[in-house]
Design a protein around this motif. Structure first.
Motif, PDB file in Angstrom:
ATOM      1  N   GLU A 160     -16.756  24.728 -13.873  1.00 35.22           N
ATOM      2  CA  GLU A 160     -16.009  25.977 -13.856  1.00 35.22           C
ATOM      3  C   GLU A 160     -14.527  25.590 -13.771  1.00 35.22           C
ATOM      4  O   GLU A 160     -14.056  25.149 -12.732  1.00 35.22           O
ATOM      5  N   LEU A 161     -13.812  25.722 -14.864  1.00 37.71           N
ATOM      6  CA  LEU A 161     -12.436  25.227 -14.920  1.00 37.71           C
ATOM      7  C   LEU A 161     -11.503  26.070 -14.054  1.00 37.71           C
ATOM      8  O   LEU A 161     -11.388  27.278 -14.235  1.00 37.71           O
ATOM      9  N   ARG A 162     -10.870  25.414 -13.082  1.00 40.06           N
ATOM     10  CA  ARG A 162      -9.891  26.055 -12.198  1.00 40.06           C
ATOM     11  C   ARG A 162      -8.536  25.401 -12.392  1.00 40.06           C
ATOM     12  O   ARG A 162      -8.434  24.217 -12.729  1.00 40.06           O
ATOM     13  N   ASP A 163      -7.472  26.158 -12.116  1.00 43.76           N
ATOM     14  CA  ASP A 163      -6.120  25.676 -12.389  1.00 43.76           C
ATOM     15  C   ASP A 163      -5.648  24.597 -11.419  1.00 43.76           C
ATOM     16  O   ASP A 163      -4.884  23.705 -11.781  1.00 43.76           O
ATOM     17  N   GLY A 164      -6.057  24.695 -10.159  1.00 41.45           N
ATOM     18  CA  GLY A 164      -5.613  23.729  -9.164  1.00 41.45           C
ATOM     19  C   GLY A 164      -4.211  23.970  -8.642  1.00 41.45           C
ATOM     20  O   GLY A 164      -3.690  23.162  -7.863  1.00 41.45           O
ATOM     21  N   ASP A 165      -3.589  25.073  -9.031  1.00 45.89           N
ATOM     22  CA  ASP A 165      -2.248  25.420  -8.561  1.00 45.89           C
ATOM     23  C   ASP A 165      -2.358  26.122  -7.207  1.00 45.89           C
ATOM     24  O   ASP A 165      -2.747  27.288  -7.134  1.00 45.89           O
ATOM     25  N   LYS A 166      -2.032  25.419  -6.143  1.00 47.64           N
ATOM     26  CA  LYS A 166      -2.208  25.944  -4.789  1.00 47.64           C
ATOM     27  C   LYS A 166      -1.328  27.173  -4.515  1.00 47.64           C
ATOM     28  O   LYS A 166      -1.540  27.889  -3.538  1.00 47.64           O
ATOM     29  N   LYS A 167      -0.348  27.424  -5.359  1.00 50.19           N
ATOM     30  CA  LYS A 167       0.521  28.582  -5.174  1.00 50.19           C
ATOM     31  C   LYS A 167      -0.127  29.876  -5.683  1.00 50.19           C
ATOM     32  O   LYS A 167       0.361  30.958  -5.408  1.00 50.19           O
ATOM     33  N   ARG A 168      -1.206  29.723  -6.451  1.00 56.22           N
ATOM     34  CA  ARG A 168      -1.936  30.896  -6.978  1.00 56.22           C
ATOM     35  C   ARG A 168      -3.399  30.827  -6.550  1.00 56.22           C
ATOM     36  O   ARG A 168      -4.111  29.894  -6.886  1.00 56.22           O
ATOM     37  N   TYR A 169      -3.836  31.821  -5.800  1.00 58.84           N
ATOM     38  CA  TYR A 169      -5.245  31.920  -5.408  1.00 58.84           C
ATOM     39  C   TYR A 169      -5.799  30.617  -4.827  1.00 58.84           C
ATOM     40  O   TYR A 169      -6.954  30.253  -5.049  1.00 58.84           O
ATOM     41  N   ALA A 170      -4.962  29.913  -4.063  1.00 62.50           N
ATOM     42  CA  ALA A 170      -5.375  28.661  -3.411  1.00 62.50           C
ATOM     43  C   ALA A 170      -5.956  27.658  -4.408  1.00 62.50           C
ATOM     44  O   ALA A 170      -6.868  26.890  -4.081  1.00 62.50           O
ATOM     45  N   GLY A 171      -5.421  27.673  -5.608  1.00 66.84           N
ATOM     46  CA  GLY A 171      -5.855  26.711  -6.618  1.00 66.84           C
ATOM     47  C   GLY A 171      -7.025  27.183  -7.468  1.00 66.84           C
ATOM     48  O   GLY A 171      -7.463  26.464  -8.374  1.00 66.84           O
ATOM     49  N   LYS A 172      -7.525  28.381  -7.202  1.00 69.67           N
ATOM     50  CA  LYS A 172      -8.727  28.854  -7.898  1.00 69.67           C
ATOM     51  C   LYS A 172      -8.444  29.691  -9.147  1.00 69.67           C
ATOM     52  O   LYS A 172      -9.362  30.261  -9.734  1.00 69.67           O
ATOM     53  N   GLY A 173      -7.206  29.763  -9.540  1.00 69.94           N
ATOM     54  CA  GLY A 173      -6.879  30.517 -10.744  1.00 69.94           C
ATOM     55  C   GLY A 173      -7.598  29.988 -11.976  1.00 69.94           C
ATOM     56  O   GLY A 173      -8.014  28.818 -12.017  1.00 69.94           O
ATOM     57  N   VAL A 174      -7.751  30.839 -12.991  1.00 67.90           N
ATOM     58  CA  VAL A 174      -8.466  30.433 -14.205  1.00 67.90           C
ATOM     59  C   VAL A 174      -7.605  30.637 -15.460  1.00 67.90           C
ATOM     60  O   VAL A 174      -8.108  30.885 -16.551  1.00 67.90           O
ATOM     61  N   LEU A 175      -6.298  30.524 -15.300  1.00 70.21           N
ATOM     62  CA  LEU A 175      -5.400  30.730 -16.433  1.00 70.21           C
ATOM     63  C   LEU A 175      -5.600  29.662 -17.517  1.00 70.21           C
ATOM     64  O   LEU A 175      -5.418  29.935 -18.710  1.00 70.21           O
ATOM     65  N   LYS A 176      -5.993  28.461 -17.122  1.00 70.46           N
ATOM     66  CA  LYS A 176      -6.263  27.406 -18.114  1.00 70.46           C
ATOM     67  C   LYS A 176      -7.466  27.781 -18.967  1.00 70.46           C
ATOM     68  O   LYS A 176      -7.459  27.592 -20.187  1.00 70.46           O
ATOM     69  N   ALA A 177      -8.506  28.277 -18.309  1.00 74.77           N
ATOM     70  CA  ALA A 177      -9.705  28.698 -19.049  1.00 74.77           C
ATOM     71  C   ALA A 177      -9.374  29.858 -19.979  1.00 74.77           C
ATOM     72  O   ALA A 177      -9.835  29.905 -21.130  1.00 74.77           O
ATOM     73  N   VAL A 178      -8.562  30.795 -19.489  1.00 77.45           N
ATOM     74  CA  VAL A 178      -8.139  31.931 -20.317  1.00 77.45           C
ATOM     75  C   VAL A 178      -7.354  31.442 -21.531  1.00 77.45           C
ATOM     76  O   VAL A 178      -7.571  31.892 -22.672  1.00 77.45           O
ATOM     77  N   GLU A 179      -6.449  30.528 -21.294  1.00 76.98           N
ATOM     78  CA  GLU A 179      -5.647  29.973 -22.390  1.00 76.98           C
ATOM     79  C   GLU A 179      -6.531  29.254 -23.407  1.00 76.98           C
ATOM     80  O   GLU A 179      -6.290  29.322 -24.617  1.00 76.98           O
ATOM     81  N   ASN A 180      -7.561  28.572 -22.921  1.00 84.46           N
ATOM     82  CA  ASN A 180      -8.473  27.872 -23.835  1.00 84.46           C
ATOM     83  C   ASN A 180      -9.212  28.850 -24.744  1.00 84.46           C
ATOM     84  O   ASN A 180      -9.472  28.545 -25.910  1.00 84.46           O
ATOM     85  N   VAL A 181      -9.552  30.013 -24.209  1.00 85.82           N
ATOM     86  CA  VAL A 181     -10.173  31.042 -25.048  1.00 85.82           C
ATOM     87  C   VAL A 181      -9.175  31.548 -26.075  1.00 85.82           C
ATOM     88  O   VAL A 181      -9.463  31.615 -27.280  1.00 85.82           O
TER      89      VAL A 181
END
Length: 424
Positions: free
Chosen positions: A51-72
């Motif tokens: 489950e691809l997560r962004d890892g950016d601790k400044k957003r949703y404690a790193g659980k963001g999925v903007l990378k997955a969205v961008e991949n789509v």
């Protein structure tokens, strides 16, 4: 067919735990539009698709999925434009090939599955047939028995219960509608029993109650009390299903365990199997999921050899809806059933292949939601399409769980007297 993919995009939404997940929108050349949202698990096997997560601790404690969205939006969408939506396998395998990894870690299983589900739903709508019929054919008419999670522990709750799920199973109901009523009534009676004992009636991730009980055995006995008080006969009207999620209390994730709340303490696989034998002699248990840890292949095999002729022994974390591990399990006699989760493998096609492998081997298969869910009802249609006969999708609380049950009520009504329902 005039159902070529002309539009495909994704966005970040929140699941039932308030964590980000992926929603995908698809549009076809005939004007059909469809949307699908991806679930997320808490108790996960180490071999699950990523489950691809962004890892950016400044957003949703790193659980963001903007990378997955961008991949789509930027990788998958351009590649699928012009493909026919009914070519499900070709679309899914094109995304798998584009990812190029064994566990979908490049594009993300959440990105791939979102597209896969949305495309299937769009193809069904374009053909003007229900999703369950599109995926399962004209003969798809078996409504699954609802294995309702009414008491939570383990990774799904913060309480003194080792095992993750205790489920009420309406094996004696004449149809889904009545079966759902049986277990919903039991759930509400259970709440009253817990309240009378001065215990918490707060719920866990999947809507089951999560009280601090005296032991794991106390959980079963309390449920039996609720079944009886609701006016039903344990074992005849309503049976019990278990999900130990044993990896969560395994010391080495293989053969050593620590049941902190059962009074049994530390034990090996043999000790855990002996405990299960004692429970089966005392209680109306019909299904046991993940009774051993995900790397305890030998323990799983021994459990199945001793108890598999009495109950359904389900592998979840050990198989992760992956035909590679299910195939090994079939050859070694590890279990006699596999849990089936769409996001555990990451595409509709691969999930269907896992079901087919179980069916061909004479195994059962247990369709399942995840602890982090959305209001998407894809799973309900999928359960009917796969003809597995039973489903777990949470308790009689939390709207993301009830959405699936309500969709099954709709399907049963739509099928009328052509639908059927039975445990075995």
């Amino acid at each position: 067919m005039n159902n070529k993919i002309t539009g495909l995009r994704a966005m970040e939404i929140l699941d039932s735990r308030g964590n980000p997940t992926v929603r995908v929108y698809v549009e076809l050349s005939d004007g059909t539009q469809a949307v699908a949202s991806v679930p997320s698990g808490a108790s996960t096997g180490e071999n699950e698709a990523v489950e691809l997560r962004d890892g950016d601790k400044k957003r949703y404690a790193g659980k963001g999925v903007l990378k997955a969205v961008e991949n789509v939006n930027k990788v998958i969408a351009p590649a699928l434009m012009g493909m026919h939506a009914h070519e499900q396998a070709a679309i899914d395998y094109k995304m798998i090939e584009m990812d190029g990894t064994k566990n979908k870690s490049k594009l993300g299983a959440n990105a791939i599955l979102g597209v896969s589900m949305a495309v299937a739903r769009a193809a069904a709508a374009s053909a003007n047939i229900p999703l369950y019929q599109y995926l399962g054919g004209a003969g798809a008419r078996r409504i699954p028995v609802p294995c309702m999670n009414i008491l939570n522990g383990g990774a799904h709750a913060d309480n003194s219960v080792d095992f993750q799920e205790y489920m009420a199973v309406p094996v004696g109901a004449p149809n889904f509608r009545e079966g759902l009523r049986y277990v919903a009534e039991t759930f509400h009676v259970l709440k009253g029993i817990l309240k009378d004992r001065g215990l918490s009636t707060g719920v866990g991730d999947e809507g089951g109650f999560a009280p601090n009980l005296d032991s794991n055995e106390d959980a079963i006995e309390t449920i039996i009390q609720a079944i009886e008080k609701a006016g039903y006969k344990p074992g005849k009207d309503i049976a019990i299903a278990m999900d130990s999620a044993a990896s969560s209390f395994s010391i080495d994730n293989k053969s050593q365990y620590d049941l902190k709340w059962s009074g049994a303490g530390k034990m090996d696989s043999e000790g855990l199997i002996k405990k299960a034998e004692e429970w089966l002699d005392k209680y109306p248990i019909v299904l046991w999921e993940d009774p051993l840890a995900e790397n305890d292949w030998e323990g799983f095999k021994k459990f199945t050899e001793k108890l598999g002729d009495k109950i359904e022994v389900v592998g979840d974390d050990i198989f992760v809806t992956n035909t590679e591990y299910i195939s090994r399990g079939i050859k070694e006699g590890t279990a006699n059933s596999a849990l089936i989760k769409l996001n555990q493998i990451g595409s509709v096609t691969e999930t269907i292949e896992a079901v087919r492998m179980c069916r061909d081997a004479g195994w059962r298969y247990f369709i399942s939601h995840r602890s982090g869910e959305t209001s998407d009802t894809f799973l309900a249609d999928f359960a009917v399409a796969m003809d597995g006969g039973h489903l777990k999708t949470g308790s009689a609380s939390r709207s993301e769980r009830l959405a699936k049950y309500n969709r099954l009520l709709e399907i049963e009504q739509e099928l009328g007297n052509t639908s059927f329902y039975y445990w075995k």
